[in-house]
Design a protein around this motif. Structure first.
Motif, PDB file in Angstrom:
ATOM      1  N   ARG A  70       0.874  -1.171   0.000  1.00  0.00           N
ATOM      2  CA  ARG A  70       0.000   0.000   0.000  1.00  0.00           C
ATOM      3  C   ARG A  70       0.912   1.222   0.000  1.00  0.00           C
ATOM      4  N   MET A 147      -7.848   2.751  -3.975  1.00  0.00           N
ATOM      5  CA  MET A 147      -8.685   2.683  -2.774  1.00  0.00           C
ATOM      6  C   MET A 147      -9.901   3.595  -2.907  1.00  0.00           C
ATOM      7  N   GLU A 149     -12.446   5.271  -0.532  1.00  0.00           N
ATOM      8  CA  GLU A 149     -12.607   5.507   0.905  1.00  0.00           C
ATOM      9  C   GLU A 149     -12.996   6.944   1.219  1.00  0.00           C
ATOM     10  N   GLY A 172     -11.274   1.056   2.008  1.00  0.00           N
ATOM     11  CA  GLY A 172     -10.781   1.348   3.352  1.00  0.00           C
ATOM     12  C   GLY A 172     -11.970   1.729   4.217  1.00  0.00           C
ATOM     13  N   PRO A 173     -12.484   0.799   5.019  1.00  0.00           N
ATOM     14  CA  PRO A 173     -13.747   1.047   5.728  1.00  0.00           C
ATOM     15  C   PRO A 173     -13.651   2.116   6.821  1.00  0.00           C
ATOM     16  N   SER A 174     -12.457   2.341   7.344  1.00  0.00           N
ATOM     17  CA  SER A 174     -12.354   3.376   8.387  1.00  0.00           C
ATOM     18  C   SER A 174     -12.532   4.760   7.773  1.00  0.00           C
ATOM     19  N   ASP A 175     -11.719   5.082   6.772  1.00  0.00           N
ATOM     20  CA  ASP A 175     -11.893   6.381   6.124  1.00  0.00           C
ATOM     21  C   ASP A 175     -13.289   6.505   5.522  1.00  0.00           C
ATOM     22  N   PHE A 214     -10.156  -3.954   3.249  1.00  0.00           N
ATOM     23  CA  PHE A 214      -9.434  -4.065   4.518  1.00  0.00           C
ATOM     24  C   PHE A 214     -10.449  -4.493   5.577  1.00  0.00           C
TER      25      PHE A 214
HETATM   26  C1  3PY Z   1      -9.199   2.434   5.967  1.00  0.00           C
HETATM   27  O1  3PY Z   1      -9.946   1.653   6.558  1.00  0.00           O
HETATM   28  O2  3PY Z   1      -9.455   3.622   5.755  1.00  0.00           O
HETATM   29  C2  3PY Z   1      -7.915   1.948   5.484  1.00  0.00           C
HETATM   30  O3  3PY Z   1      -7.269   2.613   4.737  1.00  0.00           O
HETATM   31  C3  3PY Z   1      -7.427   0.636   5.989  1.00  0.00           C
HETATM   32  O4  3PY Z   1      -6.111   0.738   6.413  1.00  0.00           O
END
Ligand code: 3PY
Ligand code: MG
Length: 255
Positions: A70, A147, A149, A172-175, A214
């Motif tokens: 990444r 990605m 996100e 990217g599930p967090s962002d 992720f």
């Molecule tokens: C996210 O979940 O935003 C990611 O980039 C995982 O690392």
């Protein structure tokens, strides 16, 4: 037996990757030796730099696993360098538009599909090919994943998926959860995030792209497989160490 990550994913196989933030190359090797089919080196949120990534890529190859990186945000120079050093799959974070996706994919693919610059001696070595063979195969064997996100990326998803030389998208599930809640809540495992993830996988699959994600726990991995994701992260070195260290200390607590 398919050994290239690209061949496995194009055949519809699910590939689980370990995720390494700690830049001791032997940590990446340990992931591979303990059975992970693929190992991802994180140069966005992890501590890897070019040199430690180079060393780790060779050790992953030696152990017979697939090599993923990444990238830092927007770093097209490093994209080409890590492809040259043998990364089979390059994941670009925070891709927000068709233009960004195209520029990234162009850095991964040789002409006429892209604009990657030539000199892949290390990538050819690690993949056990001559330069000529590598040139023949590199565009198919070196994967570009953008990605998804941010809200911008969701809004531009159809356009991003229309970038021909892009192989897949990686969620990217967090962002994504921060985007969906306007920054109010980190909720990578929440329902609203899961719905968005399902939509992204469905659109990606329909567009003929590989979907990656992720994941933060086993249940999410299972859910992701059901949603159509095929490249899935499960297991992070820092968390392994933290959990194991705490568990070890608990065992001898009070002595
Ligand atoms: C996210 O979940 O935003 C990611 O980039 C995982 O690392
Ligand atoms: Mg992210």
């Amino acid at each position: 037996k398919a050994t290239f990550l690209a061949d496995k994913l194009r055949a519809g196989k699910t590939v689980i990757t370990g995720w390494s933030l700690l830049p001791a190359p032997m940590i990446a090797e340990l992931f591979a030796r303990s059975g992970y089919e693929a190992v991802t080196l994180d140069l966005q949120h992890g501590m890897y730099d070019f040199n430690s990534a180079c060393e780790a890529l060779a050790l992953i190859a030696l152990a017979g696993s697939n090599r993923i990186v990444r990238l830092p945000v927007g770093d097209l120079a490093l994209t080409g360098r890590l492809a040259d050093m043998g990364a089979e799959c390059l994941i670009a974070p925070m891709v927000n538009s068709k233009e960004e996706a195209q520029a990234f994919a162009d850095a991964v693919k040789y002409p006429p599909r892209g604009q990657r610059s030539w000199s892949p001696f290390r990538a050819a070595m690690l993949s056990r090919q001559t330069s000529d063979q590598y040139l023949q195969n590199a565009n198919d064997q070196t994967l570009a994943f953008a990605m998804i996100e941010t809200q911008e990326a969701i809004d531009a998803l159809d356009d991003i998926l229309a970038v021909e030389s892009l192989d897949g998208v990686f969620v990217g599930p967090s962002d994504l959860s921060l985007a969906l809640t306007h920054g109010r809540r980190l909720d990578p495992n929440g329902e609203k995030t899961a719905k968005a993830c399902a939509d992204i996988a469905a659109k990606a699959t329909e567009a003929g792209k590989i979907a990656g994600i992720f994941c933060l726990n086993e249940a999410k991995v299972r859910e992701a497989v059901g949603q159509g994701y095929r490249l899935i992260s499960h297991g992070i070195d820092t968390i392994f160490l933290d959990h194991s260290a705490r568990a070890a200390l608990r065992e001898v607590e009070g002595l």
